[in-house]
Design an enzyme around this catalytic site. Sequence first.
Site, PDB file in Angstrom:
ATOM      1  N   LEU A 233      10.116 -21.001  -4.557  1.00 19.85           N
ATOM      2  CA  LEU A 233       9.109 -20.127  -3.940  1.00 19.85           C
ATOM      3  C   LEU A 233       7.757 -20.256  -4.643  1.00 19.85           C
ATOM      4  O   LEU A 233       7.698 -20.286  -5.874  1.00 19.85           O
ATOM      5  CB  LEU A 233       9.578 -18.668  -4.041  1.00 19.85           C
TER       6      LEU A 233
ATOM      7  N   TRP B 217       2.846   7.979  -2.427  1.00 19.84           N
ATOM      8  CA  TRP B 217       4.261   8.155  -2.821  1.00 19.84           C
ATOM      9  C   TRP B 217       4.332   9.076  -4.040  1.00 19.84           C
ATOM     10  O   TRP B 217       5.130  10.012  -4.073  1.00 19.84           O
ATOM     11  CB  TRP B 217       4.885   6.795  -3.140  1.00 19.84           C
TER      12      TRP B 217
ATOM     13  N   GLU C 271       0.961 -13.181  12.480  1.00 16.60           N
ATOM     14  CA  GLU C 271       1.570 -12.015  13.118  1.00 16.60           C
ATOM     15  C   GLU C 271       1.433 -10.848  12.151  1.00 16.60           C
ATOM     16  O   GLU C 271       1.652 -11.003  10.944  1.00 16.60           O
ATOM     17  CB  GLU C 271       3.052 -12.280  13.417  1.00 16.60           C
TER      18      GLU C 271
ATOM     19  N   LEU D 106      -6.786  -4.548   7.573  1.00 15.35           N
ATOM     20  CA  LEU D 106      -6.580  -5.677   6.664  1.00 15.35           C
ATOM     21  C   LEU D 106      -7.245  -5.462   5.310  1.00 15.35           C
ATOM     22  O   LEU D 106      -6.915  -6.161   4.342  1.00 15.35           O
ATOM     23  CB  LEU D 106      -7.083  -6.977   7.303  1.00 15.35           C
TER      24      LEU D 106
ATOM     25  N   ASP E 160       0.826  -1.211   0.000  1.00 16.71           N
ATOM     26  CA  ASP E 160       0.000   0.000   0.000  1.00 16.71           C
ATOM     27  C   ASP E 160       0.860   1.261   0.000  1.00 16.71           C
ATOM     28  O   ASP E 160       1.977   1.253   0.528  1.00 16.71           O
ATOM     29  CB  ASP E 160      -0.916  -0.025   1.241  1.00 16.71           C
TER      30      ASP E 160
ATOM     31  N   ARG F 117       1.864  -4.906   6.192  1.00 17.12           N
ATOM     32  CA  ARG F 117       1.194  -3.848   5.413  1.00 17.12           C
ATOM     33  C   ARG F 117       2.084  -2.611   5.430  1.00 17.12           C
ATOM     34  O   ARG F 117       2.487  -2.148   6.497  1.00 17.12           O
ATOM     35  CB  ARG F 117      -0.182  -3.490   5.980  1.00 17.12           C
TER      36      ARG F 117
ATOM     37  N   HIS G 241       2.433   3.348  -8.980  1.00 17.90           N
ATOM     38  CA  HIS G 241       2.160   1.935  -9.284  1.00 17.90           C
ATOM     39  C   HIS G 241       3.303   1.334 -10.106  1.00 17.90           C
ATOM     40  O   HIS G 241       3.731   0.201  -9.872  1.00 17.90           O
ATOM     41  CB  HIS G 241       0.842   1.807 -10.061  1.00 17.90           C
TER      42      HIS G 241
HETATM   43  C1  IPE Z   1      -5.487  -2.669  -0.185  1.00 16.60           C
HETATM   44  O1  IPE Z   1      -5.129  -1.334  -0.318  1.00 16.60           O
HETATM   45  C2  IPE Z   1      -5.458  -3.356  -1.524  1.00 16.60           C
HETATM   46  C3  IPE Z   1      -4.140  -3.551  -2.115  1.00 16.60           C
HETATM   47  C4  IPE Z   1      -2.988  -3.236  -1.567  1.00 16.60           C
HETATM   48  C5  IPE Z   1      -4.134  -4.181  -3.418  1.00 16.60           C
HETATM   49  P1  IPE Z   1      -6.224  -0.182  -0.491  1.00 16.60           P
HETATM   50  O2  IPE Z   1      -5.458   1.077  -0.640  1.00 16.60           O
HETATM   51  O3  IPE Z   1      -7.169  -0.538  -1.557  1.00 16.60           O
HETATM   52  O4  IPE Z   1      -6.989  -0.238   0.910  1.00 16.60           O
HETATM   53  P2  IPE Z   1      -7.867   0.853   1.661  1.00 16.60           P
HETATM   54  O5  IPE Z   1      -8.908   1.317   0.689  1.00 16.60           O
HETATM   55  O6  IPE Z   1      -6.953   1.960   2.074  1.00 16.60           O
HETATM   56  O7  IPE Z   1      -8.434   0.143   2.851  1.00 16.60           O
HETATM   57  C1  IPE Z   2      -1.538   0.268  -3.385  1.00 18.91           C
HETATM   58  O1  IPE Z   2      -1.321   1.640  -3.408  1.00 18.91           O
HETATM   59  C2  IPE Z   2      -1.802  -0.296  -4.757  1.00 18.91           C
HETATM   60  C3  IPE Z   2      -3.185  -0.748  -4.959  1.00 18.91           C
HETATM   61  C4  IPE Z   2      -4.145  -0.700  -4.097  1.00 18.91           C
HETATM   62  C5  IPE Z   2      -3.498  -1.298  -6.262  1.00 18.91           C
HETATM   63  P1  IPE Z   2      -2.531   2.670  -3.415  1.00 18.91           P
HETATM   64  O2  IPE Z   2      -2.922   2.948  -4.815  1.00 18.91           O
HETATM   65  O3  IPE Z   2      -3.629   2.201  -2.533  1.00 18.91           O
HETATM   66  O4  IPE Z   2      -1.831   3.941  -2.782  1.00 18.91           O
HETATM   67  P2  IPE Z   2      -2.453   4.921  -1.702  1.00 18.91           P
HETATM   68  O5  IPE Z   2      -2.914   4.091  -0.553  1.00 18.91           O
HETATM   69  O6  IPE Z   2      -3.575   5.651  -2.372  1.00 18.91           O
HETATM   70  O7  IPE Z   2      -1.311   5.822  -1.325  1.00 18.91           O
HETATM   71 MG    MG Z   3      -4.049   2.427  -0.572  1.00 18.92          MG
END
Ligand code: IPE
Ligand code: IPE
Ligand code: MG
Length: 259
Positions: free
Chosen positions: A145, A39, A221, A209, A34, A202, A51
């Site tokens: 893996l 970033w 954990e 989660l 996440d 995370r 991404h």
């Molecule tokens: C969880 O991240 C999904 C992935 C990392 C693929 P999100 O950015 O979608 O989660 P929320 O919306 O902050 O809970």
């Molecule tokens: C995680 O990064 C990637 C996916 C959920 C696909 P985000 O796109 O959720 O990035 P933030 O949380 O908005 O910074």
């Molecule tokens: Mg996110």
Amino acid sequence: MTASPDPSLDAAGGECRSSASEAPVPRHVAIIMDGNGRWAKGHGMPRSEGHRRGVDVVRRIVRRAVSRGVAYLTLFSFSAENWRRPPDEIAYLMGLLKLFIRRDLADLHSSNIRVRVIGGRDDLSADIGGLLMEAETLTRANTGLTLIIAFNYGARQEILRATQAIAAAVARGELAESAIDEATFARHLDTRDFPDPDLVIRTSGEQRLSNFLLWQSAYAELVFVPVLWPDFDEAAFDDALSQYQSRERRFGDVAARNR
Ligand code: IPE
Ligand code: IPE
Ligand code: MG
């Protein structure tokens, strides 16, 4: 004189031990990757650039997981709820997955990595579905893996699919209601072939989660790392493993020293 036993193996020769600690390396690590968007914003770039950089981090962490002796690595790549995002971001993420498989599948295969995918397949486009199947088929017999890509994955949806399959088996008379136990349920989840995650990481500082592996993480954990995914690196991964190794897993029991 016989060689001394490999210190990375336990008495049973099975579990990988870190040289820094006596505690075993987690067998299954699952990561909620996440923070790509934040970033990018912080660097004055479009979310897509976060991404794109995130995929480079995926490559590095897969290699690190291999060298640390992790057996299963699950990466949360696209959630069942991520369809709520703007269409251009969804299209970019779909394109990135395709590019990743096209570019990296041969390397993953030659590294003896077995690719598996969890999540709903029905609402994916035919080309993505085909590529995911191709990755699984090509690497099926690999013994290194296991890289589990959680794509279009949501734990509640997975639990509902399992429940429907179990109910159908009961209705057909193939399964007695009284025979439904935890093992039966686990056999109907997308993760039926994998052990539960030992460690869920995370990134980005969020402490939730977000519908990831809810059944399977019952005793995982949890390590929440403040770093945004594009800045996550080998040292941060090692640090999360060390945190795991310093935890005491009791599974509801009393610690041996306190008995
Ligand atoms: C969880 O991240 C999904 C992935 C990392 C693929 P999100 O950015 O979608 O989660 P929320 O919306 O902050 O809970
Ligand atoms: C995680 O990064 C990637 C996916 C959920 C696909 P985000 O796109 O959720 O990035 P933030 O949380 O908005 O910074
Ligand atoms: Mg996110």
